[in-house]
Design a protein around this motif. Sequence first.
Motif, short mmCIF file in Angstrom:
data_model
loop_
_atom_site.label_atom_id
_atom_site.label_comp_id
_atom_site.label_asym_id
_atom_site.label_seq_id
_atom_site.Cartn_x
_atom_site.Cartn_y
_atom_site.Cartn_z
N VAL A 185 0.85 -1.20 0.00
CA VAL A 185 0.00 0.00 0.00
C VAL A 185 0.89 1.25 0.00
N LEU A 186 0.46 2.29 -0.72
CA LEU A 186 1.20 3.55 -0.73
C LEU A 186 0.98 4.27 0.60
N ARG A 187 2.06 4.50 1.31
CA ARG A 187 2.00 5.19 2.60
C ARG A 187 3.26 6.03 2.75
N GLU A 222 4.49 5.83 9.09
CA GLU A 222 3.14 6.12 9.56
C GLU A 222 2.50 4.86 10.13
N ARG A 266 4.81 9.36 -0.62
CA ARG A 266 4.11 8.10 -0.37
C ARG A 266 4.66 7.04 -1.31
#
Lengths: 174, 109
Positions: B9-11, B15, B64
């Motif tokens: 997942v793009l994060r 985070e 991200r």
Amino acid sequence: MLAALALAGCGGAAGDGGRSTLPGPLPAGVRFAPATSTAVAPPFSLALLDGTRVEGAKLWRDRPVVLFFFGSWCSRCAKQQQELSPLVSKYEDVVTFVGVAGKDKPPAVRAWLEDHGVTYPVGIDGSLESWRRYAVRQPPAVVLIGPGGTLERGWADGVDGDVLADSLARMVER
Amino acid sequence: MALVAPDAVLRELGETCAGGGPFLYAHATADYRIEDASGRTVVRGTLPEGEAVAAFNHDPGVPRVPTYCRFSLSAEGVVAGGHYRLVLPEGAPVALKFGDDGHATAVLQ
């Protein structure tokens, strides 16, 4: 159904998430700007926490809808809710906010709604079907749907309140 | 020890996260246990918040990036090099693998 929605009114208690939190009639004089998108929002059907079933197409028939995909266990969802709260109040009966939990249990969701003062309708999509239809990979995610069902914007990682406020301000004319 | 949800997942790195996509069941408050080769539970607990770690050894230069969600868990009672499985309420049990430093990792499948 629409009559039922209208009669249901608004102003349900925080933590309820059911029929009493559905919006009332669209206030007189409210108009909406033309859609900026030609994309069509995927249909969805959701049972609210009290068992009331709502259909996306009926919710967005005459007003915008904001879908908030969240989890009671998701710490970033609390911050997202803080960003949404003033908009929920500002656009009461004009924009329908709907919370869609996924891998969750009703007691945990009810407690979360209570803790965060959520006053809009909420359901749990245990099958994650609506999550998949909106390509939600993790909460928080927010989707803005225009009146009539145009898919206006989606924010896969949540959205700043100011950004959503700008989008709604452009959409709502009153 | 670490539990990893390889969700890509793009994060933003660092985070807080829960498992994304097919690993949504891996999230803070979810119960887990670690069982030994005989099936005896040696560790029991609830998952904490995960932390986003880079999925690839490559910096694309944007905030991200593709990530995995990594949970840091207590492994007290786990002996390095032994045969253990981590069990969540959903998904298949996953074997613990030990690095040269004795640190254990379980990767969801």
